[in-house]
Design an enzyme around this catalytic site. Structure first.
Site, PDB file in Angstrom:
ATOM      1  CD  GLN A  73      -3.062  -0.501  -0.058  1.00  0.00           C
ATOM      2  OE1 GLN A  73      -3.185   0.676  -0.386  1.00  0.00           O
ATOM      3  NE2 GLN A  73      -3.741  -1.477  -0.658  1.00  0.00           N
ATOM      4  CB  SER A  74       4.219   1.935  -1.386  1.00  0.00           C
ATOM      5  OG  SER A  74       4.985   3.080  -1.715  1.00  0.00           O
TER       6      SER A  74
END
Ligand code: PLP
Length: 341
Positions: A73-74
């Site tokens: 989920q960067s």
């Protein structure tokens, strides 16, 4: 101060204002917010400020592909994917797969796909042991295919991306002057160190009155201090800014990490609900929720007694919240009980 070349991608300056209801409810120092979550829409948050400088270098070097890496989920990878599409780069992302299998991509990962990025998922173990090799292999593959890749470090945190937050410090000096305040402390989330490195340098260059306190969301304060000092040293060596960077204060608070990176306790979700309902400001559980919880906890513990004005830098993260929606604890009412909307 001469800044190196940058691309103009973010909406700058971002808004700066007083959180009135929260400040009144706390009855202590006034709490102001710098809305760097509003630097763009889908590409918003803090990474775009760093990428303006990083991508200018990639372009100047004649590159046509980008390779970077981060968590599944960067925010950094999502921002790189969207800006890459906007600028016509082929984008490759090496992402750390945490194994909690979900057939439909959500949050940042959804936007990575939407932006046409090529996603390379690595199981957590393999990522931790070999992600640098994997990035290097990808870059080599791209070269064999006739592409010219540019590799961006995690979080775009290095001696170049740092300029983004030197520039934000310049903006903050103007914000403080316009509001007629001299805040004692600025608090923000620290995840790969680049934001803090830029703010520390910028605070010295533009004579900000405040301490800069980074709330760590993963590694220890000692780890961050080394990383931030390394970025500052690289920046000073590369650009010769005439600052004695070794003497600058680097303050990282490691008390609010909780269970670990991208894992937050109920107090963080409670803070997210509180600020949403009280101020209409949306925090995320990975970064800003933890940092804001830290700010409130420090206020409650009297650590800011005697201060008049505190500043929170909102660094974005909305899509990370969307990926964790279930943990906020809201439930739609069962059918037949919706009320008469
Ligand atoms: C990356 C990120 C941070 C941390 O910034 P670093 O420069 O990596 O320390 C904080 N907040 C959000 C929302 C982020 O995406």
């Amino acid at each position: 101060m001469d800044f190196p070349p940058r691309l103009s991608l973010a909406r700058r300056p971002t808004p700066f204002y007083l959180l009135e209801r929260l400040s009144a409810a706390l009855g202590g120092p006034r709490i102001w917010i710098k809305r760097d979550d509003l630097t763009e829409a889908a590409a918003g948050g803090n990474k775009i400020r760093k990428l303006e400088f990083v991508l200018a270098r990639a372009r100047a070097a004649g590159c046509d592909a980008l390779v970077t890496s981060g968590g599944i989920q960067s925010n950094h990878c999502r921002t790189t994917a969207l800006l890459g599409a906007r600028l016509g780069f082929e984008v490759h992302l090496v992402l750390r797969d945490e194994g909690d299998f979900d057939p439909v991509p959500r949050g940042n990962l959804l936007l990575d796909y939407l932006a046409g990025a090529q996603v390379h998922l690595l199981p957590r173990r393999e990522y931790l042991a070999h992600h640098a090799e994997r990035v290097a292999e990808l870059a080599a593959d791209l070269r064999r295919r006739g592409r010219t890749p540019w590799v961006i470090p995690v979080g775009a945190s290095d001696g170049h991306g740092l300029w983004g937050y030197v520039d934000c410090a310049r903006e903050l000096a103007q914000d403080f002057a316009a509001a007629g305040i001299r805040p004692e402390v600025l608090v923000h989330a620290t995840g790969s160190g680049g934001t803090q490195a830029g703010l520390v340098a910028g605070a010295a260059l533009f004579e900000l009155p405040c301490r800069v306190v980074g709330v760590a969301v993963c590694d220890s304060a000692a780890w961050f201090e080394r990383k931030i000092r390394a970025d500052l040293a690289e920046w000073a060596a590369e650009y010769g800014v005439g600052l004695e960077v070794g003497a600058l204060p680097v303050e990282v608070d490691e008390r609010f990490i909780g269970p670990g990176y991208a894992r937050a306790g109920p107090e963080v979700y409670a803070t997210i609900r509180r600020l949403g309902a009280l101020e209409g400001v949306v925090l995320d559980p990975v970064y800003t929720g933890k940092a804001f919880h830290g700010l409130l906890a420090m206020c409650e513990a009297g650590e800011f007694d005697g201060c008049r004005d505190l500043v929170f830098l909102h660094t974005g993260g909305l899509f990370g919240l969307c990926a964790e929606a279930a943990r906020l604890g809201f439930r739609r009412p069962p059918r037949g009980e919706e009320g008469d909307g």
